[in-house]
Design a protein around this motif. Sequence first.
Motif, PDB file in Angstrom:
ATOM      1  N   UNK A 125       4.588 -19.025 -18.921  1.00  0.00           N
ATOM      2  CA  UNK A 125       5.368 -19.797 -20.189  1.00  0.00           C
ATOM      3  C   UNK A 125       5.108 -21.214 -20.138  1.00  0.00           C
ATOM      4  N   UNK A 126       5.126 -21.859 -18.664  1.00  0.00           N
ATOM      5  CA  UNK A 126       4.788 -23.166 -18.666  1.00  0.00           C
ATOM      6  C   UNK A 126       3.370 -23.564 -19.261  1.00  0.00           C
ATOM      7  N   UNK A 127       2.329 -22.528 -19.099  1.00  0.00           N
ATOM      8  CA  UNK A 127       1.124 -22.935 -19.434  1.00  0.00           C
ATOM      9  C   UNK A 127       1.071 -22.971 -21.197  1.00  0.00           C
ATOM     10  N   UNK A 128       2.001 -22.208 -21.657  1.00  0.00           N
ATOM     11  CA  UNK A 128       2.137 -22.220 -23.145  1.00  0.00           C
ATOM     12  C   UNK A 128       2.776 -23.503 -23.770  1.00  0.00           C
ATOM     13  N   UNK A 129       3.390 -24.311 -22.775  1.00  0.00           N
ATOM     14  CA  UNK A 129       4.178 -25.417 -23.232  1.00  0.00           C
ATOM     15  C   UNK A 129       3.543 -26.572 -22.488  1.00  0.00           C
ATOM     16  N   UNK A 130       2.414 -27.053 -22.647  1.00  0.00           N
ATOM     17  CA  UNK A 130       1.901 -28.017 -22.107  1.00  0.00           C
ATOM     18  C   UNK A 130       2.419 -29.459 -22.147  1.00  0.00           C
ATOM     19  N   UNK A 131       3.130 -29.654 -23.650  1.00  0.00           N
ATOM     20  CA  UNK A 131       3.679 -30.764 -23.831  1.00  0.00           C
ATOM     21  C   UNK A 131       5.184 -31.252 -23.911  1.00  0.00           C
ATOM     22  N   UNK A 132       5.723 -32.478 -23.697  1.00  0.00           N
ATOM     23  CA  UNK A 132       7.078 -32.377 -23.982  1.00  0.00           C
ATOM     24  C   UNK A 132       7.625 -31.741 -25.322  1.00  0.00           C
ATOM     25  N   UNK A 133       9.032 -30.992 -25.105  1.00  0.00           N
ATOM     26  CA  UNK A 133       9.421 -30.407 -26.191  1.00  0.00           C
ATOM     27  C   UNK A 133      10.452 -31.123 -26.891  1.00  0.00           C
ATOM     28  N   UNK A 134      10.617 -31.039 -28.253  1.00  0.00           N
ATOM     29  CA  UNK A 134      11.282 -31.702 -29.122  1.00  0.00           C
ATOM     30  C   UNK A 134      12.581 -31.042 -29.236  1.00  0.00           C
ATOM     31  N   UNK A 135      13.783 -31.766 -28.745  1.00  0.00           N
ATOM     32  CA  UNK A 135      15.029 -31.081 -28.883  1.00  0.00           C
ATOM     33  C   UNK A 135      15.542 -31.375 -30.393  1.00  0.00           C
ATOM     34  N   UNK A 136      14.940 -32.118 -31.183  1.00  0.00           N
ATOM     35  CA  UNK A 136      15.371 -31.819 -32.611  1.00  0.00           C
ATOM     36  C   UNK A 136      14.994 -30.426 -33.244  1.00  0.00           C
ATOM     37  N   UNK A 137      13.626 -30.359 -32.908  1.00  0.00           N
ATOM     38  CA  UNK A 137      13.019 -29.019 -33.512  1.00  0.00           C
ATOM     39  C   UNK A 137      13.543 -27.898 -32.888  1.00  0.00           C
ATOM     40  N   UNK A 138      13.317 -27.660 -31.687  1.00  0.00           N
ATOM     41  CA  UNK A 138      13.770 -26.720 -30.832  1.00  0.00           C
ATOM     42  C   UNK A 138      15.240 -26.385 -30.573  1.00  0.00           C
TER      43      UNK A 138
ATOM     44  N   UNK B 278       3.244 -29.991  -8.613  1.00  0.00           N
ATOM     45  CA  UNK B 278       3.495 -28.326  -9.111  1.00  0.00           C
ATOM     46  C   UNK B 278       2.581 -27.915  -9.987  1.00  0.00           C
ATOM     47  N   UNK B 279       1.433 -28.608  -9.858  1.00  0.00           N
ATOM     48  CA  UNK B 279      -0.028 -28.240 -10.863  1.00  0.00           C
ATOM     49  C   UNK B 279      -0.327 -27.005 -10.645  1.00  0.00           C
ATOM     50  N   UNK B 280      -0.231 -26.357  -9.202  1.00  0.00           N
ATOM     51  CA  UNK B 280      -1.001 -25.098  -9.192  1.00  0.00           C
ATOM     52  C   UNK B 280       0.348 -24.004  -9.037  1.00  0.00           C
TER      53      UNK B 280
ATOM     54  N   UNK C 192      -4.513 -23.890 -21.429  1.00  0.00           N
ATOM     55  CA  UNK C 192      -3.707 -24.910 -21.700  1.00  0.00           C
ATOM     56  C   UNK C 192      -2.795 -25.297 -20.785  1.00  0.00           C
ATOM     57  N   UNK C 193      -2.628 -26.693 -20.317  1.00  0.00           N
ATOM     58  CA  UNK C 193      -1.832 -27.257 -19.355  1.00  0.00           C
ATOM     59  C   UNK C 193      -1.606 -28.767 -19.639  1.00  0.00           C
ATOM     60  N   UNK C 194      -0.613 -29.234 -19.131  1.00  0.00           N
ATOM     61  CA  UNK C 194      -0.001 -30.635 -19.312  1.00  0.00           C
ATOM     62  C   UNK C 194       1.154 -30.903 -18.282  1.00  0.00           C
ATOM     63  N   UNK C 195       1.452 -32.161 -18.351  1.00  0.00           N
ATOM     64  CA  UNK C 195       2.590 -32.533 -17.582  1.00  0.00           C
ATOM     65  C   UNK C 195       3.830 -31.705 -17.636  1.00  0.00           C
ATOM     66  N   UNK C 196       3.942 -31.199 -18.756  1.00  0.00           N
ATOM     67  CA  UNK C 196       5.468 -30.546 -18.940  1.00  0.00           C
ATOM     68  C   UNK C 196       5.135 -29.315 -18.410  1.00  0.00           C
TER      69      UNK C 196
END
Length: 360
Positions: A245-258, A238-240, A226-230
Motif C-alpha cells: 500500500x505504501x508503494x501505491x501512496x508515494x506522495x503526501x496525502x491531502x487531508x482535505x480530499x481524502x 525505511x526505504x527497503x 512507484x515510490x516516494x518519501x511518504x
Amino acid sequence: MEDFKKEFPLTQHYTYLNTASCGLLSRSLVSWRQEHDKNLMEGGSIFRDTHKQHIREIRSGLSRFFSTSEETIALVPNFSTGMNALLDGLAEESKILLLEGDYPSINWPAEFRKFELCYARIDANLEQNIEEAIVEHNPDVFAFSMVQYISGIMMDPNFLNRIKAYHPNLLLIADGTQFLGTTNFSFSESPLDIIGASSYKWLLAGYGNGLFMIKPEVQHRFSLRTIGFNSADAGFGQKDEISFVGRMEPGHLDTLNFGSLGESVTFLEKLGMDKVEEHLKDLIHTAKSEFVKRDLLDEAVVNRETHSTIFNIKGDKELFERFKSEKVICSLRGKGIRVSFHIYNTREDLHKLLEIIDSY
C-alpha cells in the motif's frame, strides 16, 4: 429514503439525473471542508502535524465500510493513477482480457503497454462472452468495469464468484467508480482480487480522491515501481521496508480530499447502505419498467435480469436540449441520453423525465 433537498441544494432547483458524470456534494460535507481549510489557514504546520492520525482514521472508516482490512486499502487521487501504477508493476508477458468499448481508464493503460491482449464483447450475453474468451485465450488477468459507463450494464456478481471458483489464478481487477456507493459491498467476501474507484460519483466525495483495495494474496504478483518519501512513512531508514500500500501512496496525502472521502463514507454509513441499496433497487426497477414500455432501451439491457443505476435511453440532441430547458440534468453518451439515479432522486424525478419524453 428521507428527503435530501436541503442536504443537496441543487435538487431544489433541478432534476439531477447525472451522478454517473458527477455526484453532488452535500451541504454538511462542504461545511466540513470549509472548517478544514480554515484550520489549515490558521494553523499551518501545527494543523498539518495531525495528518497521520487523520489518515489512519480515514483508512479505518473505509475498511469498516467496505468490510476489509486497513492493509488492503491504498488512497489514490483517482482510479486512473492507481490503475497505471498497478499495471507498471505487472509482468510484461501477462495476458489481459478486456471488454470491447469498456471505460478508457481500464482499457487504455493496458493497451499502451506491451501486454498480450484479448477481448470479450459487451451485450446481453456479456457473461457468456467472457466465459468463452477465458476458455479460448486463458488470460492471466481480467480487467473490467463493474458497471458500464455508457449503457449501465452491470457485471453479475454471481458470475464473478463462478469464474473465480473455476479459474482461481485468474486475477480479477475491477473499476468500481460507477458501482461503489450504490450497494452494500464487502471486499473480503467478494471474488474480486482488486477493485479501485474515483470517489466523485456515487461515493459523493468530490474530486481528487479515490481508493484501491488489493487482497494480500495477490500482492506478490506485482513489482510496483512507484515510490516516494511518504511510501516509507517519511523515514529515511525505511526505504527497503515499504508495504504494498505504501508503494501505491508515494506522495503526501491531502487531508482535505481524502478527508472528504472519509466524511462521505461516514454519511452513507449513517444512512445505512442496506437502505440506500433498497431505495435504488426500487427506483431502478420502476425506471426500467417505464423505459421498456416506451421502447427506450437497447435490447442488451432489456434482456438482462439485473441492472445498475445508469440507463442510456433512446433520444437525440433535440430531446437532450428539451431536458435541459426543463432543468433535467443528464448527459449525451454513446447513441443516446444517459440518466442515472442516486439517493437524492425520487419517483417524482422519474415522472418528470417521463412526462417530458411523452410530450416530446
